[in-house]
Design an enzyme around this catalytic site. Structure first.
Site, PDB file in Angstrom:
ATOM      1  N   GLY A 108      -7.996  -3.533  -3.452  1.00 52.70           N
ATOM      2  CA  GLY A 108      -7.154  -3.956  -4.553  1.00 52.70           C
ATOM      3  C   GLY A 108      -5.724  -4.104  -4.083  1.00 52.70           C
ATOM      4  O   GLY A 108      -5.372  -3.722  -2.984  1.00 52.70           O
ATOM      5  N   CYS A 109      -4.866  -4.664  -4.965  1.00 52.86           N
ATOM      6  CA  CYS A 109      -3.477  -4.924  -4.609  1.00 52.86           C
ATOM      7  C   CYS A 109      -2.752  -3.616  -4.331  1.00 52.86           C
ATOM      8  O   CYS A 109      -2.787  -2.684  -5.128  1.00 52.86           O
ATOM      9  CB  CYS A 109      -2.784  -5.656  -5.749  1.00 52.86           C
ATOM     10  SG  CYS A 109      -1.061  -6.011  -5.441  1.00 52.86           S
ATOM     11  N   GLY A 110      -2.108  -3.543  -3.178  1.00 50.57           N
ATOM     12  CA  GLY A 110      -1.274  -2.397  -2.859  1.00 50.57           C
ATOM     13  C   GLY A 110      -1.986  -1.276  -2.142  1.00 50.57           C
ATOM     14  O   GLY A 110      -1.397  -0.612  -1.317  1.00 50.57           O
ATOM     15  N   LEU A 111      -3.244  -1.034  -2.454  1.00 49.33           N
ATOM     16  CA  LEU A 111      -3.990   0.054  -1.824  1.00 49.33           C
ATOM     17  C   LEU A 111      -5.306  -0.512  -1.307  1.00 49.33           C
ATOM     18  O   LEU A 111      -6.323  -0.483  -1.999  1.00 49.33           O
ATOM     19  CB  LEU A 111      -4.259   1.179  -2.830  1.00 49.33           C
ATOM     20  CG  LEU A 111      -3.012   1.911  -3.348  1.00 49.33           C
ATOM     21  CD1 LEU A 111      -3.403   2.883  -4.446  1.00 49.33           C
ATOM     22  CD2 LEU A 111      -2.307   2.646  -2.230  1.00 49.33           C
ATOM     23  N   HIS A 180       4.447  -6.024  -3.469  1.00 50.09           N
ATOM     24  CA  HIS A 180       3.905  -5.450  -2.241  1.00 50.09           C
ATOM     25  C   HIS A 180       3.922  -6.491  -1.116  1.00 50.09           C
ATOM     26  O   HIS A 180       4.268  -6.191   0.028  1.00 50.09           O
ATOM     27  CB  HIS A 180       2.464  -4.980  -2.432  1.00 50.09           C
ATOM     28  CG  HIS A 180       2.264  -4.040  -3.567  1.00 50.09           C
ATOM     29  ND1 HIS A 180       1.854  -4.456  -4.813  1.00 50.09           N
ATOM     30  CD2 HIS A 180       2.422  -2.694  -3.642  1.00 50.09           C
ATOM     31  CE1 HIS A 180       1.765  -3.397  -5.612  1.00 50.09           C
ATOM     32  NE2 HIS A 180       2.102  -2.326  -4.930  1.00 50.09           N
TER      33      HIS A 180
END
Length: 274
Positions: A108-111, A180
């Site tokens: 997922g976005c960011g992680l 991000h």
């Protein structure tokens, strides 16, 4: 797909009247980051500065330790988006392959590529001591961002991440629809230019979430300043990393949340009595 913004037709209402016209909007595309032809993550991103994005994402995710670990990089437009095809040095590719075998699900976005809750709040490196900065330098640094945010001026829809030093001014700035992504692009640009960030300020146009602090710590940033506020977890993480975290930067001041000892009052000019 190389345009970062495109013109679209729109109807604008001003008061009680409508006006037909054209507005430029930010482009957004699926960007796959692949290593050894295996997709590691797919991010929705602005299709610009993609080589910087490839290097910066790889650094912030711990896939590489330096740009030299990427032995080949190709930006390829495919039917459904863009692929950033990277080949890694042997030991780095082997380590990534072992890591991918333990992934629990899609990224997922960011992680990206996390296999446990603990990985989301992983320990961050302790940053160097860094410089002491005056209040005026913080304000001057943030002011320098606005004229350099050309894509945002065009579209009013993207974030920016920048690096500023008292001696060089604005060193680099990158923009993206994702905050991000903008920071990853900045990290890649600075790493490729072999620019050290421990004596300047990382500037953000967004709120400060924990992922942004984690990326800044990996970059080695000692001071992070943003126009918005941090989250509680971001504050705790910045404190542990030794980062001076500054938020809510406005023309009339700002708020320091961690390690305020790096910030000192602007010196008052001496008065001479005739």
């Amino acid at each position: 797909m190389t345009d970062v913004s495109i013109p679209v037709a729109r109807t604008a209402w001003r008061g009680h009247a409508s006006v037909e016209g054209v507005r430029r909007v930010a482009e957004e595309a699926p960007v796959a980051l692949t290593y050894g032809r295996t997709t590691h993550a797919v991010m929705l991103a602005t299709p610009g500065d993609l080589e910087d994005f490839a290097y910066g994402f790889s650094l912030s995710e711990g896939i590489i330790a330096s740009p030299a670990d990427v032995t080949a990089l190709e930006v390829v437009t495919v039917r459904d988006g863009i692929e950033l095809r990277m080949d890694l040095a042997g030991d780095r590719q082997e380590a990534l392959t072992r890591r991918q075998r333990h992934l629990a699900g899609p990224s997922g976005c960011g992680l990206c590529g996390l296999d446990s809750l603990a990985a989301a709040i992983r320990p961050v490196p302790r940053v160097p001591a860094g410089p002491t900065l005056t209040t005026g330098t913080i304000e001057a640094a943030m002011r320098s961002m606005v004229p350099a945010q050309t894509l945002n001026a065009d579209t009013h829809a993207v974030h920016a991440a920048a690096f500023w030093t008292p001696t060089r001014g604005l060193v680099a700035l990158r923009e993206d629809v994702g905050r991000h992504n903008a920071l990853d692009k900045l990290a890649g640009a600075l790493a490729r230019a072999e620019t050290s960030v421990d004596h300047g300020i990382v500037l953000l146009s967004s709120r400060i979430s924990v992922e942004m602090v984690q990326k800044a710590a990996t970059l080695g940033a000692t001071v992070v300043a943003a126009v918005s506020a941090p989250t509680a977890l971001a504050i705790r993480t910045a404190d542990a990393a030794g980062i001076t975290l500054i938020g809510i930067v406005r023309p009339d001041g700002f708020e320091v949340f961690t390690h305020p000892d790096r910030i000192q009052q602007e010196p008052v000019a001496e008065r001479h009595v005739a």
